[in-house]
Each structure stands twice: as structure tokens, then as C-alpha cells.
Enzyme design. Structure first.
Site, mmCIF file in Angstrom:
data_model
loop_
_atom_site.group_PDB
_atom_site.id
_atom_site.type_symbol
_atom_site.label_atom_id
_atom_site.label_comp_id
_atom_site.label_asym_id
_atom_site.label_seq_id
_atom_site.Cartn_x
_atom_site.Cartn_y
_atom_site.Cartn_z
ATOM 1 N N PRO A 56 3.459 -3.578 3.795
ATOM 2 C CG PRO A 56 4.972 -3.063 2.074
ATOM 3 C CD PRO A 56 4.595 -4.152 3.045
ATOM 4 C CB CYS A 57 -1.559 -3.038 3.102
ATOM 5 S SG CYS A 57 -1.434 -2.735 4.865
#
Length: 97
Positions: A56-57
Site C-alpha cells: 500500500p505505497c
DNA sequence: TAGCTGACGCAAA
DNA sequence: ATTTGCGCCAGCT
């Protein structure tokens, strides 16, 4: 929490992957947690290269309060963050309550 | 092997 | 408060 003896990619990967929903970490924080306090630059570089869907950058933001960049779509990142429950101005600035 | 780049950060003007 | 410039580390050419 800086107990990661893993190499950079693995450490950063693990940390970002463990960021809870509704929470955001700055690139610097991620670097510190990874064990490389001053590698906030490398963190962004790595993510841009990896752009893994498992990571989940989009929950990784800048210390300035701006969302920062996104390999897929910058506007999409803002959208997701808003879905996470954060308030973002039209300038892309995150407003922490 | 050496140098350049980049999804950043911070100090100074 | 805002804008400019320099420094940082790991990765890539």
C-alpha cells in the site's frame, strides 16, 4: 521498532505492507523503521521501481504534508487517501485532524 | 568502477 | 509563511 536486519528492499517492503488502513507514514519514518534513518531518498526510489500491488505505497506520504508521488496515478493516490479517511485540500495537502 | 538519478527532508534567505 | 538550494542513501546506467 527498528529491528529489521533485512536489506533495504525487504525491510521497506515489510514495513509499508504492515501499515494499517487509515494510517499514513512519512518516507522518513519508513526509513527510520527500516533501520536506515537517512535513507528516505532510497525509500521513494525503491517504491517507484517496485510498485508492487501487495504494498500500500499510497499510505506513504511526505513530511511536508503533501501526498508525494504515485507510480500509477497521483490523483488516484489522493482519492485513496480520502477513502482512508484523510482530509486533503485541492492543493494535495493532507490536513491532519 | 564511477557517476547520475530520484515517489525526500531540512536549513537558510 | 513561502521559495530556493543543498544534502542524503540506495539503486540503476
Amino acid at each position: 521498532m527498528t529491528l529489521y536486519k533485512l536489506p533495504f528492499p525487504s525491510a521497506v517492503n515489510t514495513i509499508v505492507r504492515n501499515i494499517p488502513r487509515g494510517t499514513v507514514m512519512t518516507y522518513k519514518e519508513v526509513a527510520v523503521e527500516a533501520g536506515f534513518s537517512g535513507a528516505y531518498r532510497a525509500v521513494g526510489t525503491l517504491m517507484s521501481k517496485n510498485r508492487n500491488k501487495n504494498i500500500p505505497c499510497h499510505r506513504v506520504v511526505r513530511s511536508d504534508g503533501y501526498t508525494g508521488g504515485y507510480a500509477w496515478n497521483p490523483e488516484n493516490k489522493i482519492k485513496i487517501l480520502r477513502e482512508e479517511g484523510f482530509t486533503i485540500n485541492d492543493d494535495g495537502k493532507i490536513i491532519f485532524d
